[in-house]
Design a protein around this motif. Sequence first.
Motif, PDB file in Angstrom:
ATOM      1  N   GLU A  74       0.229   5.487   0.808  1.00  0.00           N
ATOM      2  CA  GLU A  74      -0.624   6.634   1.119  1.00  0.00           C
ATOM      3  C   GLU A  74      -0.078   7.859   0.395  1.00  0.00           C
ATOM      4  O   GLU A  74       1.114   8.163   0.475  1.00  0.00           O
ATOM      5  CB  GLU A  74      -0.658   6.884   2.626  1.00  0.00           C
ATOM      6  N   LYS A 128       0.836  -1.197   0.000  1.00  0.00           N
ATOM      7  CA  LYS A 128       0.000   0.000   0.000  1.00  0.00           C
ATOM      8  C   LYS A 128       0.872   1.248   0.000  1.00  0.00           C
ATOM      9  O   LYS A 128       2.021   1.228   0.441  1.00  0.00           O
ATOM     10  CB  LYS A 128      -0.936   0.020   1.215  1.00  0.00           C
ATOM     11  N   GLY A 177      -4.959   6.949  -1.732  1.00  0.00           N
ATOM     12  CA  GLY A 177      -4.024   5.855  -1.519  1.00  0.00           C
ATOM     13  C   GLY A 177      -4.105   4.832  -2.630  1.00  0.00           C
ATOM     14  O   GLY A 177      -5.092   4.757  -3.366  1.00  0.00           O
TER      15      GLY A 177
END
Length: 473
Positions: free
Chosen positions: A222, A220, A309
């Motif tokens: 952000e 991931k 994100g």
Amino acid sequence: MFCPSWSEDSLTVVLEQDGVLAVSARARAAGVREGMRRGGALLMAPDAQLRERAPPLEAEALHAVAMALLRYTPLVAQAEEDTLLIDVGASLRLFGGARALCRLARASMRALGFTAVLGCAPTARGAWLLARGGGGRSLTIDGMTRRLRRLPAGLLPPARPFLGWLDGIGCFTLAELRRLPRPGLQRRCGRALLDMLDAAHGEAPEMFDWITAPPGFKAKLELFDRVEHADALLFGAQRLLQQMTGWLCARQFAVERVSLLLEHERGRVARAPTQIEIVLAEATWRDEHLLRLLKERLGKIELAAPVIGLSLEALRVRPMTPPSDSLFPEPGGSKEDRERLFELLVARLGADNVLQAAPQADYRPDLANAWVPVHEKVRPAEQRARMPPRSLPRPVWLLPKPVALLMRDHRPFYTSPLRMVSNAERIEAGWWSEAQTRDYFIAEGADHAHYWVFRERLGAEDAPRWYLHGLFG
């Protein structure tokens, strides 16, 4: 050693416990220095962006860098002061030497959004010291020793509590530190200082806990701001692809299906993530092709809400197939080898330019075969059942359209007089659409080349007409 990269026009100051920890180039030009207090930094640069240090985000960034570096070697370890050590001894020849490998590592760091200070040496601790001292490259023990001897003794973490004492006795560099009596230095500073010195100079073994790639990949990212245009997400997607490429190389996998999730704002107006899924015809472990595909997909998407994100996941992988030096598969290769070759040719030349033969149930040579895209299914058993019986060989190269031949001395002529060397093969078909009444022969020229010619069967009062229809190998 790695640190966040600054843009050329940014005016950014990183704080830790109300003190300046790091500054961008523009902030340094304005007079901000490390160690200043918050008030002093704002006095020198009132428009500076102040950011607090975030150790969790730093740990995530270090993990992302470690995953990306796994594409160059499976031996990556984390060391003191947020640095990474990689063992590239077995990778130098593969990537073209230390200089080329350093360029590739720097390019990977830029793609991730970081700058890198690289140290390359025969020992891990020696490379660590060179990186902490500003960077450098030495491939021999003697060359590394000459570089290390000029570095300040304060670079060694075990020596820092004793810098006052070392300065008082005139010991400022690593070379001067090594000349001190070892028993006295051990009693005063501890064994850890001597162990680090010996390991740096190749006089003691080094042991590390190498980072292990997880069994699956999902990363991931952000974003620092709300992104409202999909094409602006490509840089973030590239950072995630760098990590996935390193993971694939470490696990010896090739990916066939990936998913990129665009996460939108949460709260009262929350929306489900937008999913971009890519299915590959040929599994790959390189990021260039995936980046091009994502660029095309992102350029066609209209965002329903701003993106905050990104999340990339490898949905389907399979064991990596070693690359081959040749385009065509080896004799006796598997069906999968041929399928990969066809996929590669279709990707390079286009589906309309890679065709396969599909014989038809027709006696006429012009219509006895059709060419269809290679991915279409053709059943060979039914082809053989429909094929007409043959008494004479047929040429491999059939001309798209028969060529009329000249007649000289009552014989067909093609660069030389042609002599018939076979009996006639009579073909009469096509009464329902395009009738053909022909007698085919194998003819031989003066150069002993063989041709497939036919004579049209006309009325008794008409002169025969000859045509060239194919060439034999």
